[in-house]
Design a protein around this motif. Structure first.
Motif, PDB file in Angstrom:
ATOM      1  N   SER A 106       0.835  -1.200   0.000  1.00 24.53           N
ATOM      2  CA  SER A 106       0.000   0.000   0.000  1.00 24.53           C
ATOM      3  C   SER A 106       0.865   1.244   0.000  1.00 24.53           C
ATOM      4  CB  SER A 106      -0.927   0.012   1.223  1.00 24.53           C
ATOM      5  OG  SER A 106      -0.179   0.147   2.415  1.00 24.53           O
ATOM      6  N   THR A 107       0.274   2.343  -0.442  1.00 23.51           N
ATOM      7  CA  THR A 107       0.978   3.613  -0.454  1.00 23.51           C
ATOM      8  C   THR A 107      -0.015   4.743  -0.267  1.00 23.51           C
ATOM      9  OG1 THR A 107       2.536   5.016  -1.677  1.00 23.51           O
ATOM     10  CG2 THR A 107       0.817   3.944  -2.957  1.00 23.51           C
ATOM     11  N   ALA A 108       0.426   5.831   0.349  1.00 23.29           N
ATOM     12  CA  ALA A 108      -0.428   6.978   0.595  1.00 23.29           C
ATOM     13  C   ALA A 108      -0.616   7.789  -0.677  1.00 23.29           C
ATOM     14  CB  ALA A 108       0.184   7.858   1.683  1.00 23.29           C
ATOM     15  N   LEU A 109      -1.698   8.542  -0.714  1.00 27.79           N
ATOM     16  CA  LEU A 109      -1.953   9.476  -1.803  1.00 27.79           C
ATOM     17  C   LEU A 109      -1.706  10.890  -1.282  1.00 27.79           C
ATOM     18  CD1 LEU A 109      -5.164   8.117  -3.581  1.00 27.79           C
ATOM     19  CD2 LEU A 109      -2.828   8.148  -4.441  1.00 27.79           C
ATOM     20  N   PHE A 110      -0.486  11.371  -1.467  1.00 27.24           N
ATOM     21  CA  PHE A 110      -0.123  12.740  -1.155  1.00 27.24           C
ATOM     22  C   PHE A 110      -0.449  13.132   0.285  1.00 27.24           C
ATOM     23  CE2 PHE A 110      -1.434  12.452  -5.623  1.00 27.24           C
ATOM     24  CZ  PHE A 110      -0.207  12.657  -6.226  1.00 27.24           C
TER      25      PHE A 110
END
Length: 220
Positions: free
Chosen positions: A43-47
């Motif tokens: 998973s990765t964050a969006l800004f």
């Protein structure tokens, strides 16, 4: 649907950890076990927002037994499967609301080898006549996912992960055939069609695949 997968997977790869303003939201990884089998997610964050992209795969190592009509079938669950999700963490906490898609590489496969007389349609048949019954519950290859869950923020190095949701795959289409010497006898084939209709009625409500995953997540 496959275009959606390509987009989300590409986004999950391209977007990396954000600076300090992201408040600890960066890359994360998890492993889990559940109704989709054994799997892993990245998973990765969006800004730095409360939105995260999450993508991964699952492998199903087991099958289940279900009694349909007068016959007990072994059902091979679809495997492997690919998942791409957009998670919303309201308030930036652990609770999340998820939406996205799941792609199944196979349908649910049916198989049964009777050891005693069984009723097919409206007629009883002996095991030696039937041999084995093989078929499938064919559903959509890809379906939309909706669910809720809990997962730690990436700033916390280790935590638990839980997902509860459903994948809509449509009404299963039943196919079934026998391998024994009676397989091509017209009278048996007509009874087998009645059996297929009966199974179709039983599984017509199974339009969603339940998802329950429990695992461990880590921030990277």
């Amino acid at each position: 649907m496959r275009i959606l997968f390509c987009f989300l997977l590409a986004g999950a790869t391209a977007l990396g950890p954000r600076p300090a303003a992201s408040q600890g939201f960066g890359l994360g990884a998890s492993v889990h076990a559940g109704s989709l089998g054994l799997g892993a997610r990245m998973s990765t964050a969006l800004f730095g927002s409360p939105l995260r992209l999450r993508a991964g795969f699952d492998y199903q190592p087991m099958d289940i037994e279900v009694s349909l009509s007068d016959v007990t079938y072994a059902i091979d669950l679809p495997s492997p499967s690919l998942t791409a999700l957009l998670d919303w963490h309201p308030g930036g906490g652990s609770f999340r609301v998820s939406g996205g898609a799941v792609h199944f590489s196979s349908s649910l496969e049916l198989s049964a080898t009777p050891t005693a007389s069984v009723e097919i349609g409206n007629q009883a048949y002996e095991p030696a006549e039937i041999g084995s019954l093989v078929g499938r519950l064919a559903t959509s290859e890809s379906g939309p996912y909706a669910g809720i869950g809990w997962g730690h923020r990436s700033g916390r190095r280790l935590g638990l992960s839980l997902d509860l949701g459903v994948v809509y795959h449509g009404v299963p289409e039943v196919t079934l055939r026998a391998t024994g010497p009676i397989a091509d006898v017209p009278a048996f084939r007509s009874q087998l069609e009645l059996e297929i209709d009966e199974i179709s009625d039983l599984v017509s409500i199974a339009r969603v695949y339940p998802v329950l995953n429990f695992g461990i997540a880590v921030g990277l």
